[in-house]
Every structure is written in C-alpha cells, then in structure tokens.
Motif scaffolding. Sequence first.
Motif, mmCIF file in Angstrom:
data_model
loop_
_atom_site.group_PDB
_atom_site.id
_atom_site.type_symbol
_atom_site.label_atom_id
_atom_site.label_comp_id
_atom_site.label_asym_id
_atom_site.label_seq_id
_atom_site.Cartn_x
_atom_site.Cartn_y
_atom_site.Cartn_z
ATOM 1 N N ASN A 1 64.959 49.801 70.493
ATOM 2 C CA ASN A 1 65.441 48.603 71.177
ATOM 3 C C ASN A 1 66.548 47.970 70.317
ATOM 4 O O ASN A 1 66.364 47.756 69.109
ATOM 5 N N ALA A 2 67.688 47.663 70.935
ATOM 6 C CA ALA A 2 68.833 47.143 70.181
ATOM 7 C C ALA A 2 68.477 45.844 69.455
ATOM 8 O O ALA A 2 68.964 45.586 68.349
ATOM 9 N N ASP A 3 67.620 45.019 70.045
ATOM 10 C CA ASP A 3 67.251 43.752 69.387
ATOM 11 C C ASP A 3 66.503 44.019 68.083
ATOM 12 O O ASP A 3 66.684 43.306 67.096
ATOM 13 N N ASP A 4 65.648 45.047 68.070
ATOM 14 C CA ASP A 4 64.946 45.396 66.830
ATOM 15 C C ASP A 4 65.942 45.865 65.764
ATOM 16 O O ASP A 4 65.818 45.516 64.585
ATOM 17 N N LEU A 5 66.936 46.648 66.190
ATOM 18 C CA LEU A 5 67.947 47.132 65.236
ATOM 19 C C LEU A 5 68.729 45.956 64.663
ATOM 20 O O LEU A 5 68.973 45.879 63.454
ATOM 21 N N ILE A 6 69.116 45.048 65.536
ATOM 22 C CA ILE A 6 69.916 43.889 65.103
ATOM 23 C C ILE A 6 69.095 42.990 64.184
ATOM 24 O O ILE A 6 69.588 42.514 63.157
ATOM 25 N N ALA B 1 76.028 46.892 71.216
ATOM 26 C CA ALA B 1 75.335 45.660 70.822
ATOM 27 C C ALA B 1 75.345 45.509 69.298
ATOM 28 O O ALA B 1 75.619 44.419 68.772
ATOM 29 N N VAL B 2 75.054 46.595 68.583
ATOM 30 C CA VAL B 2 75.031 46.544 67.112
ATOM 31 C C VAL B 2 76.437 46.253 66.578
ATOM 32 O O VAL B 2 76.618 45.442 65.658
ATOM 33 N N HIS C 1 72.443 55.315 73.841
ATOM 34 C CA HIS C 1 73.184 55.301 72.564
ATOM 35 C C HIS C 1 74.385 54.359 72.665
ATOM 36 O O HIS C 1 74.656 53.581 71.749
ATOM 37 N N CYS C 2 75.132 54.457 73.778
ATOM 38 C CA CYS C 2 76.343 53.630 73.941
ATOM 39 C C CYS C 2 75.988 52.149 74.019
ATOM 40 O O CYS C 2 76.634 51.314 73.374
#
Length: 395
Positions: A382-387, A283-284, A277-278
């Motif tokens: 995955n943070a890249d998918d969120l971004i 990243a977001v 989560h952190c």
Amino acid sequence: MSISHASDIFPEDTILRPLSASRMRIETLAVRAGHAVDPSTGAVTPPIHLSTTFEREPDGSYRQGHIYARTSNPGRQSLEAALAALEGGVAAIAFASGMAATHAVFQALTPGDHVLLPEDAYYSTLRLAREVFGPWGLECDACDMSDLAAVKRLLRPTTKVVWVETPSNPLLRVVDIAELAALAHAVGARCVVDNTWSTPLLQRPFSHGADLVMHSTTKYLGGHSDLIGGALVARVEDDFVARLRVLQGLGGAIPSPFDCWLLMRGIRSLPWRMRGHCENAFAVARFLAAHPAIEAVHYPGLPSHPGHDIAARQMNDFGGMLSIQLRGGEQAALDLTSRLELFTRATSLGGPESLIEHRASVEGPTTISPRNLLRVSVGLENADDLIEDLDRSLR
Ligand SMILES: *Cc1c(COP(=O)(O)O)cnc(C)c1O
C-alpha cells in the motif's frame, strides 16, 4: 497525466494485433497468448515438459516439430508466442537471462562492426560491450543519447546497432526512440531497445521504429523476484533473427522449463501489476519531491523531470522506478536505507516488494551514479505504508 483511471493509463493504442487476425487488448493477450488447454489431459494450466528429447515418427518427422530441448521445447515455444504477442512483434526468442539475450545481439555482429550505446546503459551491458566484445573486435562508443548531435557525430558507416534504454539507470533519463531509430536507419543500423523497465504495457518500441526489443524478464515480466530470464522480440523476421536463433541453438543460453512456466504465470498478471507499480511510484515520488531532506527526485512522471515531455508522449505511464538524491550526502543515503522497514536493501527491480539500492557502491569506481543517490523499485505494497515508512526514516 492522471493515473487513477485505467482508460488514461492504457489508451486505445495499446490494442494489439495478436498472431491471429482478431484484435485483442493487452490484458487479454497477457492472460491468453501462448495458453491452450492441454489436449492430452484437459489441464487448464499448462504442464511442464521436462523431456530433453522427442520421439521421431517412422517417416522421420516429429509430432510437434520438437527434436531436442536445447533447440526448442513446448513450454518455451508457448512463452515465445506470448512474448511476441505482448510486444507486437512477429517472433521472440527466450533466453537464460537478460544478459544472455544482449550477448546474442552483440555476437550476431561481425568483428569490426560498430555499436553505439547510452553512457548510462544497464551497467553490465556496458561492461559486456567493453570487456568481452571489445577484445573480440566490436567497436563500441557510449554517449548521452538525449544529445542527438553527439549521437550523429558518433555514428559511422560501420555502425550496426544503436542500443537504446529508456528510462535509464539511475537518473531515469528519457530519450526519444523514434529520433534514435531514424538516425540508426539512416546509416543502415538496427535500433535495439532494452524495454525492461517500461515493459510492453508502458512503452511500445516497435511503434516508434525500433527493430528489436530486449527484455530482462527477471524484472517486471516475471514479476516475483524468483527467476532469471531474458528475451529478444523481433519486429520482422530477417537474417539477423535467423542468426540469433542459430546462436541460441548452438550456444545453449536457454531458460529451464520451470523458469519458462514461472514466467508464463508472471506475465498473466503483468498488466494489473504495472498499474499498481505506476500508481505507487507516482505517490512516492510526489511525497519525496516535497520533502526537505531530498535534493532531487528523478521520476519521469514529475513535470519537473527533464524527460517528462518525451515520456508523456512516448509512454503510457511512467513506471515503477525512481531515484532520489539526499541533501545530507552519501552517509545520509546509506543511513536511510538502514532505517527503512518496507524497502529491502537489494539490487534488481520489478518484484512485488519495494527495494532500495545505493548504486554507486554496487557499480564500483567507474560508476557515473552520484554518491548521494538511491535507486528505488517501488513495489505493490500500500502506497500509504511506503510513504509512512519514508516519512519515519528521513531525517
Ligand atoms: C536486469 C537488467 C538487465 C540484465 O538482465 P539479467 O536478467 O539480470 O541478465 C538488462 N537491462 C536492464 C535494464 C535490466 O534492468
């Protein structure tokens, strides 16, 4: 603060003293505390005891002390041991919800007592104090608790609880627990910390002087958006804790055996989920802070955040929650929530899935949330998918 190495995120001071004398680290406690192989079957995973009542021995005693499940049962007892160990307290009481836990704290006071709350406390906490316990006789004040002079002005000889919530909702305001605990103690009040957003992984209220920790276990501790629960954890065993137990035993705001079991299961992966989560939230937040459509990002991990210095000192990492304000105003905020694919429009937080919410419309006319604000619970995708989803959806 780098978040890429576990040793940075979880420094030595997260080593806890569990109930036994041996020292175990929090990952180990999360997996082990409250767990034992079932002596009657050898089951490694704990059974769920649905029995409401327990057999009495001929001499009048009870084999494991359980009499009737409103007062105690084996699964809840194990859960309470795990919660106390995780938070570094001496005892925990598991409740049917976070609000039931908060309710018990207010109810353990006496009409005429005074309570000081943050003006940006969890919305239902403020409503409970004002709408339920106001008429009952509790005197309540709310203020911006980062303003210590304001806190001092509002404290009275009758103040019995200083309620602290940090980081707060929805602006992620960070306040200094040690300072507030000292001010509370100076007038003979207890410092109670709602540690729901930080969890025992990121913030250790007892090491900053807090007396009682409250959790909505519905959120990160449960961690899967599938149970409602709450808890109080005490630093010392005293009359107040005894009173809380009486209130729970007589009022009956207890979690079900199945919810206790789900929560024990969720807790086992808490340390590793919090890392995710952190990492994702950071990243977001960094992506959003650089985006031209965004007016402000509220995330204590960003050096520009007004509470960053306290957070860096007081927390082991900055959490999975953030909020944003859009340059295009309320309509741009609402439009964004309908374009996003990976952020579900829903309240709550702490589950594996990312959630996004327009707080002002949830909280109604008395809200202090800006109209162009969205609150985000960053999940474990995955943070890249969120971004990429945000990048595609922001105009
Ligand atoms: C959700 C929440 C609560 C209330 O808990 P419930 O389990 O919904 O009753 C209290 N405080 C905070 C910070 C929360 O996020």
